[in-house]
Design a protein around this motif. Structure first.
Motif, PDB file in Angstrom:
ATOM      1  N   MET A   1       0.831  -1.184   0.000  1.00  0.00           N
ATOM      2  CA  MET A   1       0.000   0.000   0.000  1.00  0.00           C
ATOM      3  C   MET A   1       0.876   1.249   0.000  1.00  0.00           C
ATOM      4  SD  MET A   1      -2.998   1.017   2.713  1.00  0.00           S
ATOM      5  CE  MET A   1      -1.846   0.885   4.097  1.00  0.00           C
ATOM      6  N   THR A   2       0.573   2.186  -0.889  1.00  0.00           N
ATOM      7  CA  THR A   2       1.347   3.423  -0.986  1.00  0.00           C
ATOM      8  C   THR A   2       0.972   4.368   0.152  1.00  0.00           C
ATOM      9  OG1 THR A   2       1.434   3.226  -3.381  1.00  0.00           O
ATOM     10  CG2 THR A   2       1.905   5.389  -2.446  1.00  0.00           C
ATOM     11  N   THR A   3       1.971   5.006   0.715  1.00  0.00           N
ATOM     12  CA  THR A   3       1.768   5.984   1.780  1.00  0.00           C
ATOM     13  C   THR A   3       2.325   7.327   1.323  1.00  0.00           C
ATOM     14  OG1 THR A   3       1.977   4.287   3.476  1.00  0.00           O
ATOM     15  CG2 THR A   3       2.260   6.556   4.189  1.00  0.00           C
ATOM     16  N   TYR A   4       1.618   8.386   1.672  1.00  0.00           N
ATOM     17  CA  TYR A   4       2.060   9.739   1.344  1.00  0.00           C
ATOM     18  C   TYR A   4       2.384  10.484   2.639  1.00  0.00           C
ATOM     19  CZ  TYR A   4      -0.197   8.582  -3.083  1.00  0.00           C
ATOM     20  OH  TYR A   4      -0.565   7.957  -4.256  1.00  0.00           O
ATOM     21  N   THR A   5       3.462  11.255   2.607  1.00  0.00           N
ATOM     22  CA  THR A   5       3.815  12.070   3.760  1.00  0.00           C
ATOM     23  C   THR A   5       3.782  13.541   3.380  1.00  0.00           C
ATOM     24  OG1 THR A   5       6.199  12.096   3.279  1.00  0.00           O
ATOM     25  CG2 THR A   5       5.362  10.273   4.623  1.00  0.00           C
ATOM     26  N   ALA A   6       3.451  14.378   4.350  1.00  0.00           N
ATOM     27  CA  ALA A   6       3.485  15.828   4.171  1.00  0.00           C
ATOM     28  C   ALA A   6       4.174  16.411   5.396  1.00  0.00           C
ATOM     29  CB  ALA A   6       2.076  16.391   4.029  1.00  0.00           C
ATOM     30  N   LEU A   7       5.273  17.128   5.188  1.00  0.00           N
ATOM     31  CA  LEU A   7       6.077  17.645   6.290  1.00  0.00           C
ATOM     32  C   LEU A   7       6.238  19.153   6.185  1.00  0.00           C
ATOM     33  CD1 LEU A   7       8.960  14.994   6.256  1.00  0.00           C
ATOM     34  CD2 LEU A   7       6.955  15.018   7.739  1.00  0.00           C
ATOM     35  N   THR A   8       6.195  19.822   7.329  1.00  0.00           N
ATOM     36  CA  THR A   8       6.456  21.255   7.379  1.00  0.00           C
ATOM     37  C   THR A   8       7.074  21.604   8.722  1.00  0.00           C
ATOM     38  OG1 THR A   8       5.514  23.462   7.059  1.00  0.00           O
ATOM     39  CG2 THR A   8       4.198  21.913   8.338  1.00  0.00           C
ATOM     40  N   THR A   9       7.603  22.821   8.826  1.00  0.00           N
ATOM     41  CA  THR A   9       8.139  23.313  10.091  1.00  0.00           C
ATOM     42  C   THR A   9       7.586  24.710  10.363  1.00  0.00           C
ATOM     43  OG1 THR A   9      10.106  24.230   8.992  1.00  0.00           O
ATOM     44  CG2 THR A   9      10.293  22.000   9.913  1.00  0.00           C
ATOM     45  N   LEU A  10       7.503  25.040  11.652  1.00  0.00           N
ATOM     46  CA  LEU A  10       7.068  26.369  12.067  1.00  0.00           C
ATOM     47  C   LEU A  10       7.560  26.633  13.476  1.00  0.00           C
ATOM     48  CD1 LEU A  10       3.249  26.257  12.935  1.00  0.00           C
ATOM     49  CD2 LEU A  10       4.663  24.224  12.628  1.00  0.00           C
ATOM     50  N   THR A  11       7.465  27.865  13.917  1.00  0.00           N
ATOM     51  CA  THR A  11       7.988  28.270  15.217  1.00  0.00           C
ATOM     52  C   THR A  11       6.924  28.121  16.294  1.00  0.00           C
ATOM     53  OG1 THR A  11       9.462  29.875  14.165  1.00  0.00           O
ATOM     54  CG2 THR A  11       9.038  30.156  16.515  1.00  0.00           C
ATOM     55  N   GLY A  12       7.285  27.463  17.395  1.00  0.00           N
ATOM     56  CA  GLY A  12       6.413  27.397  18.560  1.00  0.00           C
ATOM     57  C   GLY A  12       5.581  26.144  18.659  1.00  0.00           C
ATOM     58  N   GLU A  13       5.516  25.585  19.868  1.00  0.00           N
ATOM     59  CA  GLU A  13       4.756  24.357  20.098  1.00  0.00           C
ATOM     60  C   GLU A  13       3.258  24.589  19.930  1.00  0.00           C
ATOM     61  OE1 GLU A  13       4.127  20.906  23.544  1.00  0.00           O
ATOM     62  OE2 GLU A  13       5.313  22.707  23.981  1.00  0.00           O
ATOM     63  N   ASP A  14       2.748  25.701  20.460  1.00  0.00           N
ATOM     64  CA  ASP A  14       1.301  25.946  20.385  1.00  0.00           C
ATOM     65  C   ASP A  14       0.835  26.042  18.933  1.00  0.00           C
ATOM     66  OD1 ASP A  14       1.187  25.950  23.119  1.00  0.00           O
ATOM     67  OD2 ASP A  14       1.197  28.129  23.332  1.00  0.00           O
ATOM     68  N   ALA A  15       1.600  26.754  18.110  1.00  0.00           N
ATOM     69  CA  ALA A  15       1.231  26.882  16.695  1.00  0.00           C
ATOM     70  C   ALA A  15       1.288  25.535  15.992  1.00  0.00           C
ATOM     71  CB  ALA A  15       2.152  27.878  16.008  1.00  0.00           C
ATOM     72  N   ALA A  16       2.306  24.737  16.326  1.00  0.00           N
ATOM     73  CA  ALA A  16       2.440  23.419  15.709  1.00  0.00           C
ATOM     74  C   ALA A  16       1.275  22.512  16.095  1.00  0.00           C
ATOM     75  CB  ALA A  16       3.773  22.791  16.114  1.00  0.00           C
ATOM     76  N   GLU A  17       0.893  22.544  17.366  1.00  0.00           N
ATOM     77  CA  GLU A  17      -0.240  21.723  17.813  1.00  0.00           C
ATOM     78  C   GLU A  17      -1.533  22.170  17.150  1.00  0.00           C
ATOM     79  OE1 GLU A  17      -0.221  19.087  19.566  1.00  0.00           O
ATOM     80  OE2 GLU A  17       1.639  19.066  20.742  1.00  0.00           O
ATOM     81  N   ALA A  18      -1.694  23.480  16.982  1.00  0.00           N
ATOM     82  CA  ALA A  18      -2.908  23.992  16.348  1.00  0.00           C
ATOM     83  C   ALA A  18      -2.972  23.587  14.880  1.00  0.00           C
ATOM     84  CB  ALA A  18      -2.957  25.518  16.485  1.00  0.00           C
ATOM     85  N   LEU A  19      -1.847  23.658  14.196  1.00  0.00           N
ATOM     86  CA  LEU A  19      -1.801  23.233  12.795  1.00  0.00           C
ATOM     87  C   LEU A  19      -2.112  21.746  12.688  1.00  0.00           C
ATOM     88  CD1 LEU A  19      -1.234  23.551   9.808  1.00  0.00           C
ATOM     89  CD2 LEU A  19       1.221  23.409  10.304  1.00  0.00           C
ATOM     90  N   ALA A  20      -1.539  20.950  13.567  1.00  0.00           N
ATOM     91  CA  ALA A  20      -1.797  19.508  13.538  1.00  0.00           C
ATOM     92  C   ALA A  20      -3.278  19.208  13.744  1.00  0.00           C
ATOM     93  CB  ALA A  20      -0.956  18.812  14.613  1.00  0.00           C
TER      94      ALA A  20
ATOM     95  N   ALA B   1       3.411  28.496   8.787  1.00  0.00           N
ATOM     96  CA  ALA B   1       4.366  27.413   8.560  1.00  0.00           C
ATOM     97  C   ALA B   1       4.938  27.503   7.146  1.00  0.00           C
ATOM     98  CB  ALA B   1       3.693  26.058   8.751  1.00  0.00           C
ATOM     99  N   LYS B   2       6.057  26.823   6.948  1.00  0.00           N
ATOM    100  CA  LYS B   2       6.591  26.697   5.599  1.00  0.00           C
ATOM    101  C   LYS B   2       5.655  25.805   4.783  1.00  0.00           C
ATOM    102  CE  LYS B   2      11.490  27.321   6.695  1.00  0.00           C
ATOM    103  NZ  LYS B   2      12.850  26.726   6.614  1.00  0.00           N
ATOM    104  N   PRO B   3       5.650  25.922   3.448  1.00  0.00           N
ATOM    105  CA  PRO B   3       4.807  25.047   2.634  1.00  0.00           C
ATOM    106  C   PRO B   3       5.113  23.569   2.908  1.00  0.00           C
ATOM    107  CG  PRO B   3       5.690  26.839   1.305  1.00  0.00           C
ATOM    108  CD  PRO B   3       6.386  26.917   2.628  1.00  0.00           C
ATOM    109  N   PHE B   4       4.059  22.764   2.953  1.00  0.00           N
ATOM    110  CA  PHE B   4       4.246  21.329   3.159  1.00  0.00           C
ATOM    111  C   PHE B   4       5.019  20.723   1.991  1.00  0.00           C
ATOM    112  CE2 PHE B   4       0.780  21.726   6.213  1.00  0.00           C
ATOM    113  CZ  PHE B   4       1.101  20.773   7.168  1.00  0.00           C
ATOM    114  N   VAL B   5       5.919  19.817   2.298  1.00  0.00           N
ATOM    115  CA  VAL B   5       6.606  19.029   1.289  1.00  0.00           C
ATOM    116  C   VAL B   5       5.942  17.658   1.261  1.00  0.00           C
ATOM    117  CG1 VAL B   5       8.783  17.979   0.569  1.00  0.00           C
ATOM    118  CG2 VAL B   5       8.778  20.263   1.611  1.00  0.00           C
TER     119      VAL B   5
END
Length: 290
Positions: free
Chosen positions: A1-20, A69-73
């Motif tokens: 089964m094919t799997t796709y990943t999308a990765l990005t980075t941003l500053t701060g835990e709260d912002a990262a949790e909100a994006l997730a 955040a930076k654009p997802f790769v």
């Protein structure tokens, strides 16, 4: 089964949790979302998303922009038997007297080493990573120098390889392995059973030292904590409170650039630095409670 990943980075835990949290509501729905701190002192966090269908890249771009955040790769992962791949690529590890191996290398175990079998279904904690290897080597040197702790705690035990190393050479010691993640505790128990140490090591689910059994068994003569910089610093007072006067703590899970900050936190909590070893970009510390 094919799997796709999308990765990005941003500053701060709260912002990262909100994006997730926002990404979890996407269609098609992701199969998993992870938030990780990038341990290089930059303050950046990584958000990783996994899909079994091609993701909506336009929506990902919108969400990244909305949360700064930076654009997802986006990448497509090949259909690989990862367990078989890990087994092929993870060769046995020697750390002083300890020989860490998977069942596929059982025929390579030397007779003059303390053999610890760790199954390759969970790669972290096999001894290949500089943090686990550093802890094993530090313990081996201390044991060679005559250290014989009667009470040992492995905090954030993962596969429990450090607890098993202690139990293997300290047949009369009380050894407790704990982890904040129940899956890790289950893995630890499985590895303990594989190595015929059932009844020798207690495996507990606990955040740090927050378990009645750890309080009851304290003070410890030796504490392993192979986790991350942030939790290590937060645990400094608790390590001191649960460590016997003159007892030792072997710490890792930290980058070389983070070693001084972690050392400073433990010195402030009443410890002194006994030894430090850097393996690649990772550092292992041995500290003594004064």
């Amino acid at each position: 089964m094919t799997t796709y990943t999308a990765l990005t980075t941003l500053t701060g835990e709260d912002a990262a949790e909100a994006l997730a949290e926002a990404v979890e509501k996407m269609e098609p729905e992701p199969t998993g979302v992870g938030v990780f701190e990038i341990e290089d002192g930059s303050g950046l966090w990584e958000v990783g998303v996994y899909f079994i269908e091609p993701p909506n890249e336009v929506l990902l771009d919108v969400l990244a922009l909305a949360f700064g955040a930076k654009p997802f790769v986006v990448s497509e992962l090949p259909d690989i038997d990862w367990v078989a791949k890990v087994r092929r690529e993870l060769s046995p590890v020697e750390a002083g007297r300890f020989f860490v191996y998977g069942s596929h290398d059982a025929d390579k175990v030397p007779q003059d080493r303390v053999a610890l079998q760790i199954e390759a279904t969970v790669a972290f904690g096999t001894g290949h990573h500089g943090t686990t290897l550093g802890c094993l080597r530090a313990f081996d040197r201390l044991f060679e120098a005559g250290l014989r702790p009667a009470r040992v705690a492995d905090i954030g035990c993962g596969t429990s390889v450090l607890a098993m190393a202690a139990a293997a050479v300290l047949p009369d010691a009380l050894v407790i392995a704990s982890d904040i993640d129940q899956v890790a505790v289950d893995v630890a128990r499985a590895n303990v059973a594989i190595n015929h140490m059932a009844g020798r090591i207690e495996c507990l689910e606990a955040a740090g030292f927050a378990h009645p059994r750890l309080a009851e068994a304290a003070p410890f003569d030796l504490i392993f904590a192979n986790i991350l910089k942030g939790p290590l610093i937060e645990l400094a007072p608790s390590v001191g409170a649960h460590l016997q006067k003159g007892g030792l703590a072997i710490l890792s899970g930290l980058l070389v650039v983070q070693a001084e900050a972690v050392t400073a936190a433990y010195v402030e909590a009443g410890h002194s630095l006994v030894a430090r070893e850097d393996i690649g970009e990772w550092s292992t510390l041995v500290l003594k409670r004064e």
